[in-house]
Design a protein around this motif. Structure first.
Motif, mmCIF file in Angstrom:
data_model
loop_
_atom_site.group_PDB
_atom_site.id
_atom_site.type_symbol
_atom_site.label_atom_id
_atom_site.label_comp_id
_atom_site.label_asym_id
_atom_site.label_seq_id
_atom_site.Cartn_x
_atom_site.Cartn_y
_atom_site.Cartn_z
ATOM 1 N N ILE A 24 -4.233 -7.191 3.491
ATOM 2 C CA ILE A 24 -2.798 -7.445 3.655
ATOM 3 C C ILE A 24 -2.024 -6.130 3.541
ATOM 4 O O ILE A 24 -1.128 -5.836 4.350
ATOM 5 C CB ILE A 24 -2.310 -8.449 2.596
ATOM 6 N N ASN A 25 -2.400 -5.324 2.538
ATOM 7 C CA ASN A 25 -1.739 -4.025 2.364
ATOM 8 C C ASN A 25 -1.960 -3.127 3.573
ATOM 9 O O ASN A 25 -1.022 -2.562 4.141
ATOM 10 C CB ASN A 25 -2.262 -3.320 1.113
ATOM 11 N N THR A 26 -3.243 -2.982 3.955
ATOM 12 C CA THR A 26 -3.626 -2.012 4.985
ATOM 13 C C THR A 26 -3.141 -2.398 6.375
ATOM 14 O O THR A 26 -2.635 -1.556 7.123
ATOM 15 C CB THR A 26 -5.164 -1.845 4.996
ATOM 16 N N LEU A 27 -3.305 -3.670 6.726
ATOM 17 C CA LEU A 27 -3.022 -4.094 8.090
ATOM 18 C C LEU A 27 -1.560 -4.467 8.314
ATOM 19 O O LEU A 27 -1.078 -4.395 9.454
ATOM 20 C CB LEU A 27 -3.911 -5.286 8.462
ATOM 21 N N PHE A 28 -0.867 -4.848 7.251
ATOM 22 C CA PHE A 28 0.491 -5.361 7.443
ATOM 23 C C PHE A 28 1.552 -4.619 6.633
ATOM 24 O O PHE A 28 2.534 -4.128 7.198
ATOM 25 C CB PHE A 28 0.534 -6.862 7.121
ATOM 26 N N LEU A 29 1.365 -4.508 5.308
ATOM 27 C CA LEU A 29 2.427 -3.951 4.473
ATOM 28 C C LEU A 29 2.590 -2.448 4.663
ATOM 29 O O LEU A 29 3.709 -1.961 4.860
ATOM 30 C CB LEU A 29 2.165 -4.278 2.994
ATOM 31 N N TYR A 30 1.491 -1.698 4.581
ATOM 32 C CA TYR A 30 1.586 -0.247 4.798
ATOM 33 C C TYR A 30 2.126 0.058 6.188
ATOM 34 O O TYR A 30 2.945 0.967 6.366
ATOM 35 C CB TYR A 30 0.214 0.414 4.630
ATOM 36 N N THR A 31 1.642 -0.682 7.183
ATOM 37 C CA THR A 31 2.047 -0.399 8.565
ATOM 38 C C THR A 31 3.502 -0.750 8.830
ATOM 39 O O THR A 31 4.136 -0.174 9.714
ATOM 40 C CB THR A 31 1.151 -1.175 9.554
ATOM 41 N N GLU A 32 4.063 -1.692 8.044
ATOM 42 C CA GLU A 32 5.442 -2.119 8.261
ATOM 43 C C GLU A 32 6.424 -1.440 7.309
ATOM 44 O O GLU A 32 7.563 -1.133 7.691
ATOM 45 C CB GLU A 32 5.549 -3.645 8.085
ATOM 46 N N PHE A 33 6.015 -1.187 6.066
ATOM 47 C CA PHE A 33 6.948 -0.716 5.044
ATOM 48 C C PHE A 33 6.943 0.800 4.869
ATOM 49 O O PHE A 33 7.855 1.353 4.250
ATOM 50 C CB PHE A 33 6.640 -1.367 3.689
ATOM 51 N N LEU A 34 5.886 1.481 5.356
ATOM 52 C CA LEU A 34 5.815 2.943 5.269
ATOM 53 C C LEU A 34 5.840 3.542 6.664
ATOM 54 O O LEU A 34 5.345 2.929 7.621
ATOM 55 C CB LEU A 34 4.520 3.384 4.564
ATOM 56 N N THR A 35 6.385 4.748 6.774
ATOM 57 C CA THR A 35 6.269 5.472 8.042
ATOM 58 C C THR A 35 4.808 5.874 8.239
ATOM 59 O O THR A 35 4.038 5.952 7.275
ATOM 60 C CB THR A 35 7.139 6.739 8.037
ATOM 61 N N ASP A 36 4.411 6.109 9.486
ATOM 62 C CA ASP A 36 3.035 6.517 9.764
ATOM 63 C C ASP A 36 2.683 7.796 9.003
ATOM 64 O O ASP A 36 1.556 7.973 8.539
ATOM 65 C CB ASP A 36 2.834 6.740 11.266
ATOM 66 N N GLU A 37 3.674 8.704 8.859
ATOM 67 C CA GLU A 37 3.432 9.971 8.159
ATOM 68 C C GLU A 37 3.091 9.717 6.690
ATOM 69 O O GLU A 37 2.109 10.267 6.167
ATOM 70 C CB GLU A 37 4.657 10.872 8.266
ATOM 71 N N TYR A 38 3.863 8.874 6.023
ATOM 72 C CA TYR A 38 3.607 8.616 4.605
ATOM 73 C C TYR A 38 2.367 7.747 4.399
ATOM 74 O O TYR A 38 1.655 7.899 3.402
ATOM 75 C CB TYR A 38 4.830 7.977 3.945
ATOM 76 N N TYR A 39 2.094 6.853 5.330
ATOM 77 C CA TYR A 39 0.861 6.075 5.239
ATOM 78 C C TYR A 39 -0.339 7.003 5.373
ATOM 79 O O TYR A 39 -1.321 6.908 4.621
ATOM 80 C CB TYR A 39 0.846 5.003 6.326
ATOM 81 N N GLY A 40 -0.259 7.929 6.299
ATOM 82 C CA GLY A 40 -1.320 8.918 6.439
ATOM 83 C C GLY A 40 -1.461 9.772 5.191
ATOM 84 O O GLY A 40 -2.562 10.116 4.778
ATOM 85 N N MET A 41 -0.310 10.090 4.539
ATOM 86 C CA MET A 41 -0.321 10.896 3.320
ATOM 87 C C MET A 41 -1.010 10.147 2.187
ATOM 88 O O MET A 41 -1.786 10.735 1.427
ATOM 89 C CB MET A 41 1.117 11.254 2.923
ATOM 90 N N VAL A 42 -0.758 8.839 2.069
ATOM 91 C CA VAL A 42 -1.422 8.034 1.037
ATOM 92 C C VAL A 42 -2.933 8.060 1.254
ATOM 93 O O VAL A 42 -3.715 8.258 0.311
ATOM 94 C CB VAL A 42 -0.904 6.583 1.053
ATOM 95 N N GLY A 43 -3.367 7.871 2.510
ATOM 96 C CA GLY A 43 -4.796 7.897 2.824
ATOM 97 C C GLY A 43 -5.412 9.249 2.521
ATOM 98 O O GLY A 43 -6.519 9.334 1.960
ATOM 99 N N TYR A 44 -4.701 10.311 2.863
ATOM 100 C CA TYR A 44 -5.204 11.668 2.618
ATOM 101 C C TYR A 44 -5.302 11.933 1.119
ATOM 102 O O TYR A 44 -6.307 12.454 0.626
ATOM 103 C CB TYR A 44 -4.276 12.686 3.275
ATOM 104 N N MET A 45 -4.259 11.569 0.359
ATOM 105 C CA MET A 45 -4.221 11.820 -1.084
ATOM 106 C C MET A 45 -5.375 11.112 -1.788
ATOM 107 O O MET A 45 -6.087 11.723 -2.609
ATOM 108 C CB MET A 45 -2.889 11.332 -1.655
ATOM 109 N N LEU A 46 -5.586 9.840 -1.476
ATOM 110 C CA LEU A 46 -6.646 9.088 -2.146
ATOM 111 C C LEU A 46 -8.027 9.576 -1.728
ATOM 112 O O LEU A 46 -8.949 9.638 -2.549
ATOM 113 C CB LEU A 46 -6.491 7.596 -1.846
ATOM 114 N N SER A 47 -8.189 9.936 -0.454
ATOM 115 C CA SER A 47 -9.489 10.447 0.009
ATOM 116 C C SER A 47 -9.832 11.763 -0.677
ATOM 117 O O SER A 47 -10.969 11.971 -1.117
ATOM 118 C CB SER A 47 -9.472 10.645 1.532
#
Length: 485
Positions: A24-47
């Motif tokens: 739900i977070n990955t497919l819907f909430l992150y994609t709708e509530f965060l900009t692509d740049e910040y969603y990418g930043m979250v993925g980069y930070m955790l990785s």
């Protein structure tokens, strides 16, 4: 495999709950509530946090599992456990000092392509420390053969926390910077709760006495850092390297594809929590017959379950991409390639648990270092050519080579093999089912299509598994819950 089956089943339930919330977070909430740049930043930070976590932990989460059962007296065990708590600090403090004084150098290097990365370097470090000590406390519970609560915390807690933060961001209760701080806080709280639980099982008695086999323990811990780094690098270095070659928003598209594929690994992750201490026990007792039996059963069970999840993903993937934002559909090829590599992982059963707890881990580490270098080189070649598809190809090739070598190595040293007559039959079932259902489409809404296809596949797959009794454990479990006995 009673304790394995029981705790694995509970762990699978909690892990899938975590993945459901994560979906739900990955497919819907992150994609709708965060900009692509910040969603990418979250993925980069955790990785990046996961990549440096094994160094922060000093390999203690594996060392604790391997050596725990070898200490027979109360004083020697307390001294060993005290050492396990202190060693990560000896690594974390110097790394924090280096980060403090070298912040600009490190930040500028990582943010050459995407300047946003530099702003969240400390966030990454704190997450990495939290991940490291969480794994130490989880291992503390594992050696007591208690894995269910720890697995729940590992798979569910942080995803629920992220969901709460995403809704808070959407309703403007918090801003983007507070969201990023909140995400870090979730990992810190998770680590503290695991600490309380672990110490409630066995309260540490701080004892600074000489630990027997200290040099062997330290050598193993140092080398297991490399082993843990290898495993983590093979999972996360692609996302880190993508940040150096392409716009960070594309990492968001890659993250979605990787998340979908990672669902296949859920049963393996769940079962691995109990396979580690059991494999260590059999190796310490030199009970190779039990070790071989565990190897075969874990392989068959994981191949059956992993194959079923693989089918659900592959035959429904086109409909799934129709219900999420269109730009994310570029990850379709990534899903196919990474899903195959995850299924190969499942096929190896307790292979990793055997290697990490055996005396032959040194040679595997050497091979692993070579393969990490290979993966980095493959990413350097394929990412500029094919973008996120190139990262998927590089990951698949590296994982395939790495797993094949580990499979051969365990056979060479222990004369045990995970495959049985059922392995080929399960493989035929997976391939034939994929061909049968992939091209079978309905004209309904994508969600309805997914539901109908999934029901048909489930009935067909369960019928064949029961009919030919591929896995005694799984057949017994299915019959129990369907009340067929």
């Amino acid at each position: 495999m009673g304790i394995v089956a029981l705790q694995s089943f509970k762990n699978v339930v909690s892990t899938y709950l975590g993945f459901f919330i994560g979906a739900i977070n990955t497919l819907f909430l992150y994609t709708e509530f965060l900009t692509d740049e910040y969603y990418g930043m979250v993925g980069y930070m955790l990785s990046l946090a996961y990549v440096i976590m094994p160094l922060m932990a000093f390999g203690i989460h594996n060392t604790l599992v391997k050596f725990y059962s070898s200490f027979k007296t109360r004083i020697s065990l307390n001294s060993f456990l005290t050492l396990m708590l202190v060693l990560p600090i000896c690594v974390i403090i110097p790394l924090v000092i280096i980060t403090h004084f070298g912040y600009d150098i490190i930040g500028n290097f990582l943010s050459q392509r995407n300047s946003i990365i530099k702003d969240y370097l400390w966030h990454t470090i704190i997450v990495a420390i939290s991940l490291a000590y969480f794994e130490v406390f989880f291992a503390w519970a594992k050696v007591q053969m208690l894995t269910v609560f720890g697995n729940f915390m590992k798979e569910v807690f942080h995803r629920v926390g992220a969901m709460v933060l995403l809704f808070a961001l959407h309703f403007k209760i918090i801003d983007l910077n507070q969201f990023m701080i909140g995400l870090v806080t979730v990992y810190v709280i998770r680590m503290l709760i695991m600490n309380i639980y672990a110490f409630s099982i066995k309260l540490p008695v701080i004892t600074f006495k000489r630990v027997s086999n200290l040099s062997k323990i330290l050598k193993y811990s140092f080398l297991i850092i490399i082993a843990g780094s290898i495993a983590t690098v093979l999972m996360d270095v692609d996302k880190v390297m993508l940040g150096q070659y392409i716009d960070i928003k594309e990492i968001a598209y890659y993250n979605v594809a990787i998340f979908i594929s990672a669902v296949i690994a859920v049963p393996q992750r769940a079962m691995h929590q109990i396979l580690l201490p059991l494999s260590a026990k059999y190796l310490n007792e030199r009970d190779f017959e039990a070790l071989g039996d565990l190897y075969k059963k874990s392989s068959v069970n994981l191949f059956v379950v992993g194959g079923f999840i693989f089918l659900l993903i592959i035959v429904n993937i086109n409909q799934l991409y129709e219900i999420i934002p269109k730009e994310f559909s570029g990850g379709l090829f990534v899903v196919f390639v990474i899903s195959i590599s995850k299924l190969y992982d499942a096929l190896l059963g307790s292979n990793n648990a055997i290697l990490f707890n055996s005396d032959y881990y040194r040679m595997v580490l050497v091979l692993g270092v070579v393969l990490v270098i290979l993966m980095v080189l493959l990413n350097i070649v394929f990412i500029p050519l094919y973008g996120i598809n190139g990262a998927a190809i590089a990951t698949f090739l590296a994982v395939f080579v790495y797993n094949s070598i580990k499979l051969f190595f365990v056979y060479r040293k222990f004369k045990i093999f995970p495959f049985t007559n059922s392995t080929l039959k399960i493989g035929i079932l997976i391939v034939s089912s994929s061909l049968l259902f992939y091209f079978w489409d309905f004209t309904f809404h994508p969600i309805v299509n997914i539901g109908v296809k999934s029901i048909l596949i489930t009935v067909f797959y369960v019928f064949i598994v029961l009919k030919f009794d591929f896995s005694e454990d799984i057949s017994t479990l299915i019959k129990r819950y369907l009340k067929l006995n």
